[in-house]
Enzyme design. Sequence first.
Site, PDB file in Angstrom:
ATOM      1  CG  ASP A 135      27.822   8.714  48.299  1.00  5.64           C
ATOM      2  OD1 ASP A 135      28.858   8.661  49.000  1.00  5.64           O
ATOM      3  OD2 ASP A 135      26.834   7.994  48.505  1.00  5.64           O
ATOM      4  CG  ASP A 147      32.621   7.337  49.582  1.00  8.61           C
ATOM      5  OD1 ASP A 147      32.950   6.662  50.572  1.00  8.61           O
ATOM      6  OD2 ASP A 147      31.455   7.382  49.150  1.00  8.61           O
ATOM      7  CG  MET A 148      33.971   1.285  47.446  1.00 10.51           C
ATOM      8  SD  MET A 148      34.621  -0.192  48.256  1.00 10.51           S
ATOM      9  CE  MET A 148      33.317  -0.489  49.482  1.00 10.51           C
ATOM     10  CG  ASP A 149      29.900   1.437  50.192  1.00  6.59           C
ATOM     11  OD1 ASP A 149      30.209   0.620  49.303  1.00  6.59           O
ATOM     12  OD2 ASP A 149      30.013   1.185  51.401  1.00  6.59           O
TER      13      ASP A 149
END
Length: 223
Positions: A171, A13-15
Amino acid sequence: MTSNGLVRALIFDMDGTIVDNMRFHEDAWEHLHVTHGLPFDRDSFFSHTAGMAVGEIIGPLFPNATPAEIEAMGKEKELFYRRNYGPHVVAMPGLLDLMARADAAGVPMAVATAAPPGNIDIVLDTLGLRSRFATIIAPSQGFRGKPNPDLFLGAAERMKVAPEACVVFEDAPNGVEAARRADMRAVAILSMLGAKDFAGFDNVIASAKDFTALDGLPALRFA
């Protein structure tokens, strides 16, 4: 779900995972809510919406809005976010070391994010990471957002790796649920939530504040 089995690919995932930026997103969402006369609850908003595409979040907030109005509000929110976050882009601690170990072992990596293209650009291009990933998957390419498994399954398919041989870094509960539905193991990055928030997921093999604590994780030894 078993935590055993050789890991053949990593999906990030990025954010909130590649970068610790979710508070900037929350500021932007609060701005959008206040601007349009809606209440905003920081304590619950992240856990309920993280991983969803922007339009998937805005639509239920404004049930009478047209698609064009929803798109405009999404652009408004993301512009506010990028203006505020742009000067603060930095990789999550330990991420680059993990990526280097994966590169050395020939383990491909992908990004699977609900972010729109402009947000992907500001993170991956600022950090110079775009070329390090075999593929980047996002709803702008026609995939549904999380907790649907589509983003992760699309990443595995493009990397030509079986889902059960992938480890996902996430997250948010929506993201871990998406990994579970994709039959993938997950590592919970606790940039916003605590380990207890992921306790109900049988696919979580570890949780950590950032990547520095994961060097000894058996699944990430790439033996």
